[in-house]
Design a protein around this motif. Structure first.
Motif, PDB file in Angstrom:
ATOM      1  N   HIS A  33      -6.678   5.054   4.541  1.00 37.80           N
ATOM      2  CA  HIS A  33      -7.184   3.994   5.424  1.00 37.80           C
ATOM      3  C   HIS A  33      -7.337   4.507   6.851  1.00 37.80           C
ATOM      4  O   HIS A  33      -8.376   4.370   7.480  1.00 37.80           O
ATOM      5  CB  HIS A  33      -6.239   2.789   5.370  1.00 37.80           C
ATOM      6  N   LYS A  70      -8.116   2.711  -6.033  1.00 35.46           N
ATOM      7  CA  LYS A  70      -7.901   1.247  -6.038  1.00 35.46           C
ATOM      8  C   LYS A  70      -7.976   0.716  -7.466  1.00 35.46           C
ATOM      9  O   LYS A  70      -7.210  -0.156  -7.861  1.00 35.46           O
ATOM     10  CB  LYS A  70      -8.971   0.588  -5.156  1.00 35.46           C
ATOM     11  N   HIS A  97     -11.934  -7.417  11.791  1.00 28.02           N
ATOM     12  CA  HIS A  97     -10.840  -6.978  10.916  1.00 28.02           C
ATOM     13  C   HIS A  97      -9.600  -6.609  11.755  1.00 28.02           C
ATOM     14  O   HIS A  97      -8.481  -7.049  11.470  1.00 28.02           O
ATOM     15  CB  HIS A  97     -11.367  -5.777  10.133  1.00 28.02           C
ATOM     16  N   TYR A 140     -16.018  -2.006   2.572  1.00 31.51           N
ATOM     17  CA  TYR A 140     -16.224  -1.021   1.490  1.00 31.51           C
ATOM     18  C   TYR A 140     -17.721  -0.757   1.306  1.00 31.51           C
ATOM     19  O   TYR A 140     -18.150   0.387   1.182  1.00 31.51           O
ATOM     20  CB  TYR A 140     -15.628  -1.523   0.170  1.00 31.51           C
ATOM     21  N   TYR A 195       0.883  -1.168   0.000  1.00 33.68           N
ATOM     22  CA  TYR A 195       0.000   0.000   0.000  1.00 33.68           C
ATOM     23  C   TYR A 195       0.915   1.210   0.000  1.00 33.68           C
ATOM     24  O   TYR A 195       1.913   1.235   0.742  1.00 33.68           O
ATOM     25  CB  TYR A 195      -0.849   0.026   1.278  1.00 33.68           C
ATOM     26  N   ARG A 212       1.819  -3.763   6.686  1.00 31.20           N
ATOM     27  CA  ARG A 212       1.428  -3.203   5.389  1.00 31.20           C
ATOM     28  C   ARG A 212       0.664  -1.902   5.583  1.00 31.20           C
ATOM     29  O   ARG A 212       0.718  -1.017   4.737  1.00 31.20           O
ATOM     30  CB  ARG A 212       0.492  -4.177   4.655  1.00 31.20           C
ATOM     31  N   MET A 213      -0.080  -1.812   6.703  1.00 33.35           N
ATOM     32  CA  MET A 213      -0.836  -0.588   6.998  1.00 33.35           C
ATOM     33  C   MET A 213      -0.116   0.283   8.016  1.00 33.35           C
ATOM     34  O   MET A 213      -0.469   1.438   8.196  1.00 33.35           O
ATOM     35  CB  MET A 213      -2.231  -0.920   7.545  1.00 33.35           C
TER      36      MET A 213
HETATM   37  C1  HEM Z   1      -7.819  -0.795  14.551  1.00 33.15           C
HETATM   38  C2  HEM Z   1      -8.326  -0.706  13.380  1.00 33.15           C
HETATM   39  C3  HEM Z   1      -7.759  -1.263  12.107  1.00 33.15           C
HETATM   40  C4  HEM Z   1      -6.652  -2.050  11.837  1.00 33.15           C
HETATM   41  C5  HEM Z   1      -5.630  -2.579  12.854  1.00 33.15           C
HETATM   42  C6  HEM Z   1      -6.595  -2.255  10.408  1.00 33.15           C
HETATM   43  C7  HEM Z   1      -5.616  -2.944   9.726  1.00 33.15           C
HETATM   44  C8  HEM Z   1      -5.584  -3.205   8.382  1.00 33.15           C
HETATM   45  C9  HEM Z   1      -4.529  -3.908   7.681  1.00 33.15           C
HETATM   46  C10 HEM Z   1      -3.281  -4.487   8.338  1.00 33.15           C
HETATM   47  C11 HEM Z   1      -4.863  -3.987   6.377  1.00 33.15           C
HETATM   48  C12 HEM Z   1      -4.037  -4.648   5.250  1.00 33.15           C
HETATM   49  C13 HEM Z   1      -4.493  -6.052   5.092  1.00 33.15           C
HETATM   50  C14 HEM Z   1      -3.675  -6.808   4.069  1.00 33.15           C
HETATM   51  O1  HEM Z   1      -2.821  -6.241   3.424  1.00 33.15           O
HETATM   52  O2  HEM Z   1      -3.902  -8.007   3.922  1.00 33.15           O
HETATM   53  C15 HEM Z   1      -6.138  -3.326   6.219  1.00 33.15           C
HETATM   54  C16 HEM Z   1      -6.834  -3.213   5.029  1.00 33.15           C
HETATM   55  C17 HEM Z   1      -8.089  -2.684   4.929  1.00 33.15           C
HETATM   56  N1  HEM Z   1      -8.786  -2.034   5.923  1.00 33.15           N
HETATM   57 FE1  HEM Z   1      -8.236  -1.819   7.861  1.00 33.15          FE
HETATM   58  N2  HEM Z   1      -7.676  -1.648   9.826  1.00 33.15           N
HETATM   59  C18 HEM Z   1      -8.413  -1.033  10.826  1.00 33.15           C
HETATM   60  C19 HEM Z   1      -9.557  -0.305  10.666  1.00 33.15           C
HETATM   61  C20 HEM Z   1     -10.281  -0.228   9.497  1.00 33.15           C
HETATM   62  C21 HEM Z   1     -11.523   0.482   9.340  1.00 33.15           C
HETATM   63  C22 HEM Z   1     -12.249   1.296  10.431  1.00 33.15           C
HETATM   64  C23 HEM Z   1     -11.906   0.305   8.057  1.00 33.15           C
HETATM   65  C24 HEM Z   1     -13.112   0.851   7.355  1.00 33.15           C
HETATM   66  C25 HEM Z   1     -14.315   0.644   7.724  1.00 33.15           C
HETATM   67  C26 HEM Z   1     -10.920  -0.517   7.388  1.00 33.15           C
HETATM   68  C27 HEM Z   1     -10.982  -0.929   6.083  1.00 33.15           C
HETATM   69  C28 HEM Z   1     -10.006  -1.636   5.414  1.00 33.15           C
HETATM   70  C29 HEM Z   1     -10.104  -2.067   4.026  1.00 33.15           C
HETATM   71  C30 HEM Z   1     -11.294  -1.842   3.088  1.00 33.15           C
HETATM   72  C31 HEM Z   1      -8.904  -2.709   3.728  1.00 33.15           C
HETATM   73  C32 HEM Z   1      -8.543  -3.371   2.392  1.00 33.15           C
HETATM   74  C33 HEM Z   1      -7.924  -2.367   1.491  1.00 33.15           C
HETATM   75  C34 HEM Z   1      -7.717  -2.999   0.123  1.00 33.15           C
HETATM   76  O3  HEM Z   1      -6.798  -3.807  -0.030  1.00 33.15           O
HETATM   77  O4  HEM Z   1      -8.492  -2.646  -0.774  1.00 33.15           O
HETATM   78  N3  HEM Z   1      -9.921  -0.816   8.288  1.00 33.15           N
HETATM   79  N4  HEM Z   1      -6.559  -2.843   7.441  1.00 33.15           N
END
Ligand code: HEM
Ligand code: HEM
Length: 186
Positions: free
Chosen positions: A17, A72, A161, A100, A9, A179-180
């Motif tokens: 994000h 994206k 998640h 999403y 990313y 990654r994030m």
């Molecule tokens: C403590 C809160 C959160 C953590 C620790 C977190 C962590 C992560 C991580 C590590 C990834 C990458 C996953 C991968 O590469 O396999 C990711 C992707 C993603 N996260 Fe989060 N996240 C959090 C909150 C949120 C929230 C609030 C949303 C939205 C409602 C969200 C939506 C997404 C989406 C849609 C992706 C996929 C992006 C893509 O590849 O298109 N996340 N998140």
């Protein structure tokens, strides 16, 4: 959905994000504070301000949903770690897709709810957004129930998640969370 699969990313995707995650957190905190603020002459203005801020946060999530989706489609997002079991990969992708979907549908229902209640949305106190439906108390009641249900669903999904991301970091000790959060790279 994506055309290409970059290996990471980039800063814009990471920034979006976490900005959206913060806005969603703010939307919840604002509406909970609104619910716990009494409807009295000296708190009336504050109550109105809290719900207006809730709507601003929610509409910003909606706008950023489109920015994220378009970006994206242009750049792509990295494929889920191929080392994971197929079931884990499927679950992660399904949760991402549902997240999403909720980033689109939940604010739209909130916007419709405001219109049905007869309160137009004044974005950032400046722009009056168009009404999505005519004023209708019965419809407003139904939309409020749907909005609440979807918000609860979002909370559960974000919990799953985040728990998954933390499991990768603490138990599997792989690079998924990094990654994030690139500063976590080992
Ligand atoms: C403590 C809160 C959160 C953590 C620790 C977190 C962590 C992560 C991580 C590590 C990834 C990458 C996953 C991968 O590469 O396999 C990711 C992707 C993603 N996260 Fe989060 N996240 C959090 C909150 C949120 C929230 C609030 C949303 C939205 C409602 C969200 C939506 C997404 C989406 C849609 C992706 C996929 C992006 C893509 O590849 O298109 N996340 N998140
Ligand atoms: C990320 C987006 C959003 C989240 C997470 C969210 C979450 C919530 C939650 C948890 C409630 C309380 C439900 C209940 O107890 O009945 C609520 C109520 C409400 N939301 Fe949202 N919302 C979002 C976006 C929006 C948007 C974009 C609008 C309008 C433009 C909106 C308008 C409202 C209204 C009018 C209420 C009812 C307040 C009342 O009269 O009690 N929301 N929202």
């Amino acid at each position: 959905m994506t055309k290409k699969s970059p290996s990471n990313y980039n800063a814009l995707q990471i920034g979006l994000h976490w900005l959206v995650a913060l806005l969603i957190l703010a939307a919840f905190i604002l509406v909970w504070t609104f619910d716990n603020t009494p409807l009295a002459p000296d708190t009336f203005k504050l109550k109105l301000q809290l719900i207006a801020w809730h709507k601003w946060a929610g509409i910003t999530v909606l706008m950023l949903f489109f920015v994220r989706l378009i970006y994206k489609l242009i750049r792509g997002t990295p494929a889920i770690d191929p080392e994971l079991k197929p079931i884990e990969r499927k679950m992660a992708v399904s949760v991402h897709h549902l997240l999403y979907l909720l980033m689109l549908v939940l604010p739209m229902v909130g916007w419709m709810l405001s219109s049905a209640k007869g309160y137009p949305v004044m974005l950032y106190g400046v722009w009056q957004m168009p009404d999505l439906v005519a004023k209708d108390e019965a419809l407003a009641h139904t939309l409020k129930e749907i909005h609440e249900l979807l918000a609860n669903g979002l909370m559960v999904l974000v919990g799953l998640h985040a728990a998954g991301a933390l499991k990768h970091y603490f138990i599997d000790k792989d690079g998924t969370l990094a990654r994030m959060l690139p500063f976590l790279k080992r």
